[in-house]
Design a protein around this motif. Structure first.
Motif, mmCIF file in Angstrom:
data_model
loop_
_atom_site.group_PDB
_atom_site.id
_atom_site.type_symbol
_atom_site.label_atom_id
_atom_site.label_comp_id
_atom_site.label_asym_id
_atom_site.label_seq_id
_atom_site.Cartn_x
_atom_site.Cartn_y
_atom_site.Cartn_z
ATOM 1 N N ALA A 190 5.827 -35.290 -18.945
ATOM 2 C CA ALA A 190 5.459 -33.914 -18.593
ATOM 3 C C ALA A 190 3.968 -33.800 -18.324
ATOM 4 O O ALA A 190 3.537 -33.081 -17.409
ATOM 5 C CB ALA A 190 5.868 -32.970 -19.726
ATOM 6 N N GLU A 241 3.311 -35.043 -14.810
ATOM 7 C CA GLU A 241 3.685 -34.057 -13.796
ATOM 8 C C GLU A 241 2.649 -32.936 -13.711
ATOM 9 O O GLU A 241 2.287 -32.490 -12.611
ATOM 10 C CB GLU A 241 5.065 -33.479 -14.114
ATOM 11 C CG GLU A 241 6.203 -34.484 -13.985
ATOM 12 C CD GLU A 241 7.542 -33.862 -14.328
ATOM 13 O OE1 GLU A 241 7.572 -32.648 -14.643
ATOM 14 O OE2 GLU A 241 8.554 -34.585 -14.287
ATOM 15 N N ASP A 242 2.171 -32.476 -14.853
ATOM 16 C CA ASP A 242 1.152 -31.424 -14.851
ATOM 17 C C ASP A 242 -0.134 -31.915 -14.185
ATOM 18 O O ASP A 242 -0.782 -31.182 -13.422
ATOM 19 C CB ASP A 242 0.848 -30.975 -16.284
ATOM 20 C CG ASP A 242 2.028 -30.254 -16.928
ATOM 21 O OD1 ASP A 242 2.916 -29.813 -16.181
ATOM 22 O OD2 ASP A 242 2.053 -30.152 -18.173
ATOM 23 N N ALA A 247 -0.436 -34.308 -11.922
ATOM 24 C CA ALA A 247 -0.226 -34.448 -10.479
ATOM 25 C C ALA A 247 -0.262 -33.092 -9.786
ATOM 26 O O ALA A 247 -0.822 -32.944 -8.692
ATOM 27 C CB ALA A 247 1.100 -35.158 -10.216
ATOM 28 N N GLY A 248 0.327 -32.077 -10.425
ATOM 29 C CA GLY A 248 0.280 -30.730 -9.847
ATOM 30 C C GLY A 248 -1.128 -30.171 -9.788
ATOM 31 O O GLY A 248 -1.530 -29.552 -8.791
#
Length: 520
Positions: free
Chosen positions: A445, A448-449, A451-452
């Motif tokens: 998680a 993903e954060d 990369a965003g």
């Protein structure tokens, strides 16, 4: 696959880190230990040598911070070390028998290990991280202390910590901008190395980020004198600016000479204003509320330390807290790759260190010789540890055996050496095993954060935010791609996103520097 992963992890374990020799820092740390140790020996109180030593080690933390902030970090560290000493002393004072005499001290060390690992990761203290509190708690669990002794132990620890902080910050009188100059020099050196080897660009970016952070905490107004060189180094790294002036600036910084004027660049003030300035205690509290990815590495250390003490006790080994220290040392990193390398360095350093100790310990026949040998070993620890952990482990092993010999004069040298080797082997083996088996499920998680966040900042116009998110993605990749060897993650997509981010950063830096003067 696991064996191949761990085999590649230990590559480069013998490498010596570049940089100037840390003579001053090693001397200060040695003085901080030597003065209280001499006082306890002169007073005929050898049992107070351990709390005095661990209080003195408070000055190992916050060394890269400006003096205006360093004393706060080290003061909080002194309080934390006092708490670790008291918890270990309380476990020793309890009237326990049987396996309770093993489990209760092991749990005390595990609690200290979990808290110390989480806090040092959240505050980003760097080496030695949570290792020293574990060493302190473990050492005190085997001292012959009673509850009436604990107030004196606390006073001695706090007093020695205060002395260590004072000595650490005293250099500010002679070199008030020393931490700032060291941080900028480290960043410029990393940039020059990365220009020759592009694979090292993430490390150079991290050093630049750290140097900006040091300047943002400074109360000396170093933006004009030092920040301009960092801004130019950023443009040399990512925007094609001329890197040749960096060499002359680096030479001046390392020679402690006058820093030449930086090339005209823009954005220094904006960079400084955008940096983190929260005090360490608030960063730790905030991480406890929001940063779940730090919880699993902390729990790993607690599990490994408990298991190491129990296994070492079951094997009939003495000084089982050394097993906990070995496990904690291996797990101070956040990935199994670094854990395997640290385990190999710890083992190699211990094997060489016991050979050194076999020569030194028999020479400590009186308090004066013991003091001299301890001071020499402490200097070796501080001088070698920043360069290579294996070399530092040689000196720290000899230092640990000298201090242990002080508290247990009846224990033979051969027994001490055998316990040290066996306990360290058990500890590092269990540390690696726990790193492999206990997965950090929050790391996915976090990736993903990150990369965003990088995607959003790549679409914006703030180079500082973009560099911060590039570093955030690299850190998240380290946790997942190296920690979870079974799920390596979408490496190709992440590589492409990172490359796009660096190209965008170069564009933003070129635009901000075209035809503009330094904003001081």
């Amino acid at each position: 696959m696991l064996l191949r992963h761990l085999g590649s992890s230990v590559h480069g374990w013998q490498r010596i880190a570049p940089g100037p020799h840390p003579w001053w820092a090693a001397g200060v740390a040695t003085a901080a230990l030597g003065v209280p140790l001499a006082a306890t020996l002169a007073a005929g109180q050898p049992l107070l040598a351990a709390p005095a030593t661990f209080g003195a080690l408070a000055n190992l933390y916050g060394r890269t911070e400006p003096y205006a902030r360093r004393w706060r970090t080290q003061a909080w560290t002194g309080l934390g070390l006092t708490g670790a000493v008291l918890l270990g002393g309380a476990a020793a004072a309890l009237p326990l028998t049987g396996w309770l005499d093993v489990l209760v001290p092991a749990l005390a060390v595990a609690v200290v290990a979990v808290v110390a690992k989480f806090v040092t990761d959240a505050v980003r203290t760097g080496p030695p991280g949570g290792l020293i509190p574990v060493f302190a708690a473990g050492t005190l669990t085997v001292e012959p202390l009673g509850f009436p002794d604990l107030p004196l132990v606390a006073v001695v620890t706090l007093t020695c910590a205060a002395l260590a902080v004072a000595l650490s910050c005293a250099a500010g009188v002679l070199r008030p901008d020393g931490p700032e100059r060291n941080a900028v020099a480290r960043a410029l050196r990393s940039v020059l190395v990365a220009l020759a080897d592009p694979r090292l660009r993430p490390r150079a970016s991290a050093d630049l980020h750290a140097a900006w952070g040091v300047l943002s905490l400074s109360a000396l107004g170093c933006a004009g004198r030092h920040g301009g060189w960092l801004a130019h180094a950023e443009r040399a790294l990512d925007a094609g600016a001329d890197p040749r002036p960096l060499s002359s600036a680096l030479s001046a910084l390392e020679a402690r000479g006058s820093l030449p004027a930086a090339p005209l660049t823009r954005g220094v003030r904006a960079e400084l204003l955008g940096r983190e300035s929260a005090l360490p205690r608030w960063r730790a509290v905030r991480a406890l509320r929001t940063d779940r990815v730090l919880v699993v590495p902390a729990l790993r250390v607690g599990i490994a330390c408990t298991a190491a003490v129990v296994v070492a006790s079951a094997l009939g080994l003495g000084h089982t807290y050394w097993a906990a220290v070995g496990a904690a040392a291996a797990l101070q990193s956040q990935s199994s790759r670094n854990t395997a390398q640290r385990a190999l360095q710890r083992s190699a350093g211990t094997l060489l260190g016991v050979g050194v100790a076999a020569v030194l310990v028999p020479l400590a026949t009186d308090d004066v010789r013991l003091w001299l040998l301890t001071v020499v070993c402490m200097f070796g620890v501080e001088f070698c540890m920043p360069r290579n952990y294996a070399l530092g482990s040689v000196s720290i092993t000899a230092l640990s055996l000298l201090l242990t010999r002080l508290g247990t004069s009846g224990t033979g040298v051969s027994t001490l050496i055998a316990d040290r080797v066996a306990d360290t082997g058990v500890g590092v083996l269990l540390g690696v095993l726990v790193a492999v088996l206990v997965r950090n499920r929050h790391a996915g998680a976090a990736l993903e954060d990150a990369a965003g966040a990088l995607h959003r900042s790549s679409a914006g116009h703030d180079p500082q935010a973009l560099r911060r998110d590039l570093l955030g993605l690299r850190e998240a990749r380290t946790r997942l791609c190296e920690d979870d060897w079974r799920l390596p993650g979408p490496r190709a997509a992440l590589d492409e996103a990172e490359e796009v981010g660096y190209r965008r950063l170069g564009d933003l830096l070129r635009r901000s520097g075209e035809g503009r003067n330094l904003s001081a």
